[in-house]
Design a protein around this motif. Structure first.
Motif, PDB file in Angstrom:
ATOM      1  N   ASP A 109       0.869  -1.169   0.000  1.00 34.99           N
ATOM      2  CA  ASP A 109       0.000   0.000   0.000  1.00 34.99           C
ATOM      3  C   ASP A 109       0.911   1.225   0.000  1.00 34.99           C
ATOM      4  O   ASP A 109       1.799   1.336   0.851  1.00 34.99           O
ATOM      5  CB  ASP A 109      -0.896   0.033   1.233  1.00 34.99           C
ATOM      6  CG  ASP A 109      -2.012  -0.999   1.178  1.00 34.99           C
ATOM      7  OD1 ASP A 109      -2.098  -1.724   0.172  1.00 34.99           O
ATOM      8  OD2 ASP A 109      -2.781  -1.085   2.156  1.00 34.99           O
ATOM      9  N   SER A 123       1.630   5.665  -9.048  1.00 34.53           N
ATOM     10  CA  SER A 123       0.888   4.652  -9.796  1.00 34.53           C
ATOM     11  C   SER A 123       1.524   4.382 -11.158  1.00 34.53           C
ATOM     12  O   SER A 123       1.499   3.252 -11.655  1.00 34.53           O
ATOM     13  CB  SER A 123      -0.571   5.073  -9.965  1.00 34.53           C
ATOM     14  OG  SER A 123      -0.684   6.290 -10.678  1.00 34.53           O
ATOM     15  N   MET A 133      -2.612  -3.172  -9.620  1.00 32.20           N
ATOM     16  CA  MET A 133      -3.259  -2.209  -8.735  1.00 32.20           C
ATOM     17  C   MET A 133      -4.613  -2.744  -8.295  1.00 32.20           C
ATOM     18  O   MET A 133      -5.309  -3.408  -9.064  1.00 32.20           O
ATOM     19  CB  MET A 133      -3.421  -0.863  -9.443  1.00 32.20           C
ATOM     20  CG  MET A 133      -2.095  -0.197  -9.776  1.00 32.20           C
ATOM     21  SD  MET A 133      -2.272   1.546 -10.247  1.00 32.20           S
ATOM     22  CE  MET A 133      -3.153   1.387 -11.793  1.00 32.20           C
ATOM     23  N   SER A 134      -4.977  -2.437  -7.059  1.00 26.62           N
ATOM     24  CA  SER A 134      -6.251  -2.888  -6.519  1.00 26.62           C
ATOM     25  C   SER A 134      -7.399  -2.123  -7.156  1.00 26.62           C
ATOM     26  O   SER A 134      -7.324  -0.914  -7.370  1.00 26.62           O
ATOM     27  CB  SER A 134      -6.276  -2.696  -5.007  1.00 26.62           C
ATOM     28  OG  SER A 134      -7.565  -2.962  -4.501  1.00 26.62           O
ATOM     29  N   PRO A 137      -9.889  -0.213  -3.380  1.00 24.17           N
ATOM     30  CA  PRO A 137      -8.976   0.297  -2.350  1.00 24.17           C
ATOM     31  C   PRO A 137      -9.577   0.406  -0.961  1.00 24.17           C
ATOM     32  O   PRO A 137      -8.852   0.469   0.025  1.00 24.17           O
ATOM     33  CB  PRO A 137      -8.598   1.686  -2.881  1.00 24.17           C
ATOM     34  CG  PRO A 137      -9.716   2.068  -3.800  1.00 24.17           C
ATOM     35  CD  PRO A 137     -10.166   0.779  -4.425  1.00 24.17           C
ATOM     36  N   SER A 138     -10.920   0.418  -0.855  1.00 19.43           N
ATOM     37  CA  SER A 138     -11.546   0.522   0.463  1.00 19.43           C
ATOM     38  C   SER A 138     -11.723  -0.839   1.137  1.00 19.43           C
ATOM     39  O   SER A 138     -12.142  -0.919   2.280  1.00 19.43           O
ATOM     40  CB  SER A 138     -12.913   1.202   0.349  1.00 19.43           C
ATOM     41  OG  SER A 138     -12.766   2.528  -0.087  1.00 19.43           O
ATOM     42  N   CYS A 145      -1.776  -3.384  -5.394  1.00 16.01           N
ATOM     43  CA  CYS A 145      -1.311  -2.167  -4.718  1.00 16.01           C
ATOM     44  C   CYS A 145      -2.465  -1.198  -4.503  1.00 16.01           C
ATOM     45  O   CYS A 145      -3.304  -1.009  -5.377  1.00 16.01           O
ATOM     46  CB  CYS A 145      -0.223  -1.484  -5.553  1.00 16.01           C
ATOM     47  SG  CYS A 145       1.258  -2.494  -5.800  1.00 16.01           S
ATOM     48  N   ARG A 146      -2.485  -0.576  -3.337  1.00 15.34           N
ATOM     49  CA  ARG A 146      -3.479   0.440  -3.022  1.00 15.34           C
ATOM     50  C   ARG A 146      -2.768   1.767  -2.806  1.00 15.34           C
ATOM     51  O   ARG A 146      -1.573   1.808  -2.490  1.00 15.34           O
ATOM     52  CB  ARG A 146      -4.280   0.065  -1.778  1.00 15.34           C
ATOM     53  CG  ARG A 146      -5.169  -1.129  -1.982  1.00 15.34           C
ATOM     54  CD  ARG A 146      -5.979  -1.444  -0.743  1.00 15.34           C
ATOM     55  NE  ARG A 146      -5.136  -1.872   0.362  1.00 15.34           N
ATOM     56  CZ  ARG A 146      -5.605  -2.462   1.456  1.00 15.34           C
ATOM     57  NH1 ARG A 146      -6.890  -2.655   1.599  1.00 15.34           N
ATOM     58  NH2 ARG A 146      -4.792  -2.839   2.416  1.00 15.34           N
ATOM     59  N   LEU A 148      -3.129   5.483  -0.813  1.00 16.18           N
ATOM     60  CA  LEU A 148      -3.807   6.203   0.258  1.00 16.18           C
ATOM     61  C   LEU A 148      -3.281   7.627   0.318  1.00 16.18           C
ATOM     62  O   LEU A 148      -2.080   7.844   0.517  1.00 16.18           O
ATOM     63  CB  LEU A 148      -3.567   5.510   1.596  1.00 16.18           C
ATOM     64  CG  LEU A 148      -3.921   4.015   1.650  1.00 16.18           C
ATOM     65  CD1 LEU A 148      -3.535   3.436   2.996  1.00 16.18           C
ATOM     66  CD2 LEU A 148      -5.396   3.790   1.368  1.00 16.18           C
ATOM     67  N   ALA A 285      -8.634   7.133   0.715  1.00 17.03           N
ATOM     68  CA  ALA A 285      -8.210   6.187  -0.324  1.00 17.03           C
ATOM     69  C   ALA A 285      -8.661   6.684  -1.691  1.00 17.03           C
ATOM     70  O   ALA A 285      -9.768   7.157  -1.861  1.00 17.03           O
ATOM     71  CB  ALA A 285      -8.805   4.809  -0.051  1.00 17.03           C
ATOM     72  N   THR A 287      -8.636   5.717  -5.981  1.00 20.09           N
ATOM     73  CA  THR A 287      -8.400   4.728  -7.023  1.00 20.09           C
ATOM     74  C   THR A 287      -7.782   5.441  -8.218  1.00 20.09           C
ATOM     75  O   THR A 287      -8.267   6.469  -8.660  1.00 20.09           O
ATOM     76  CB  THR A 287      -9.713   4.057  -7.462  1.00 20.09           C
ATOM     77  OG1 THR A 287     -10.348   3.499  -6.314  1.00 20.09           O
ATOM     78  CG2 THR A 287      -9.451   2.975  -8.480  1.00 20.09           C
TER      79      THR A 287
END
Length: 288
Positions: A109, A123, A133-134, A137-138, A145-146, A148, A285, A287
């Protein structure tokens, strides 16, 4: 800008990263034209502390277990477990986190104060280095990967509300001001899982800013953390730089704290904690 490449170097041995490693980075032309710009836009630059930390992460051994033992000795625990959940604070280009993913198979993260840096820089580097990538994200259990975004207090509140915990926390050049120490310590207390580890890279003393690895280590010891210098860098050309190895309070203490929080939450009426947590993370978070 165009894509560039930077190798973390460090001569990893067979027990750590078993191949030569090249990390691709987006090229940015941002300039820092004042004190406020350092906090808001510094993530667009590649800092030597980030490269120091990446080199150190590359040569750490990989533990073939997703749950490092909290009863192991400190020396044997200087490793990253395969599949560990890792948080990089103030990531910017995210080189240490990317190296942790490539060398140790960690799930990363990335945090930065500026959402724009995460979008334009972090990113982009994640994709350039073949990491996924996720899409959620929540969701604390989401893969990939997230990203924040938010200041230290926003991040600390979000991970506390949602119960996010990390096996490893990474940070480079994040301790240049002493007035950040309290919030950074709170982030570590909220983010690190029982038995969790942290690696912080920076200069021993930041002239003109007041912070540094020496005073931050002393501050954390006063908060009950165990801190040692893992990797000193003295090249004779610049200020002494160091990577700190940080361990949080024991598993028994944290389990007790978490149990107290759960008991308090269960006594509340209505949707309160859960719905509020989702809303708060939605603000932090992003995206990309």
């Amino acid at each position: 800008g165009g894509a560039g490449s930077s190798g973390p170097g460090g001569g990893a041995d067979a027990s750590a990263c078993s191949r030569a490693l090249s990390v691709r980075l987006v090229e940015c032309n941002d300039t820092l034209d004042g004190p406020e710009a350092v906090d808001a836009k510094s993530g667009a630059l590649v800092w030597e502390g980030g490269l120091d930390l990446a080199r150190h992460i590359a040569v750490l051994p990989t533990e073939e277990s997703s749950t490092p033992s909290s009863s192991s000795s400190a020396g044997s625990r200087r490793c990253i477990a395969r599949g560990a959940r890792v948080l990089e604070l103030g990531a910017g280009h995210g080189v240490p986190g990317i190296v942790a993913a490539l060398c140790h198979g960690a799930s990363i993260d990335f945090h930065d104060r500026a959402a724009d840096v995460l979008r334009r820089v972090t990113s982009t580097n994640v994709v350039a280095n073949g990491l996924s990538m996720s899409l959620a994200p929540s969701d604390p259990s989401a893969e990939g990967c997230r990203f924040l975004a938010g200041d230290w207090r926003q991040l600390s509140a979000a991970v506390d509300d949602l119960g996010l915990r990390y096996d490893v926390v990474l940070a480079a050049e994040a301790i240049y001001r002493t007035d950040m120490y309290e919030d950074l310590a709170a982030v570590l207390e909220q983010c690190l899982a029982p038995g969790g580890l942290a690696f912080f890279a920076g200069k021993r003393f930041y002239f003109g800013c007041g912070g540094g690895t020496a005073s931050f280590a002393s501050f954390l010891r006063g908060r009950g953390f165990a801190v040692s210098v893992d990797f000193p860098i003295e090249d004779g050309k610049s200020n002494v730089r160091e990577v700190l190895f940080i361990e949080r309070a024991g598993a028994e203490q944290q389990s007790s704290k978490d149990g107290d929080k759960e008991a308090a939450a269960s006594s509340d009426d209505g949707d309160g904690p859960e719905s509020d947590a989702s809303g708060r993370l939605a603000k932090v978070a992003r995206t990309f």
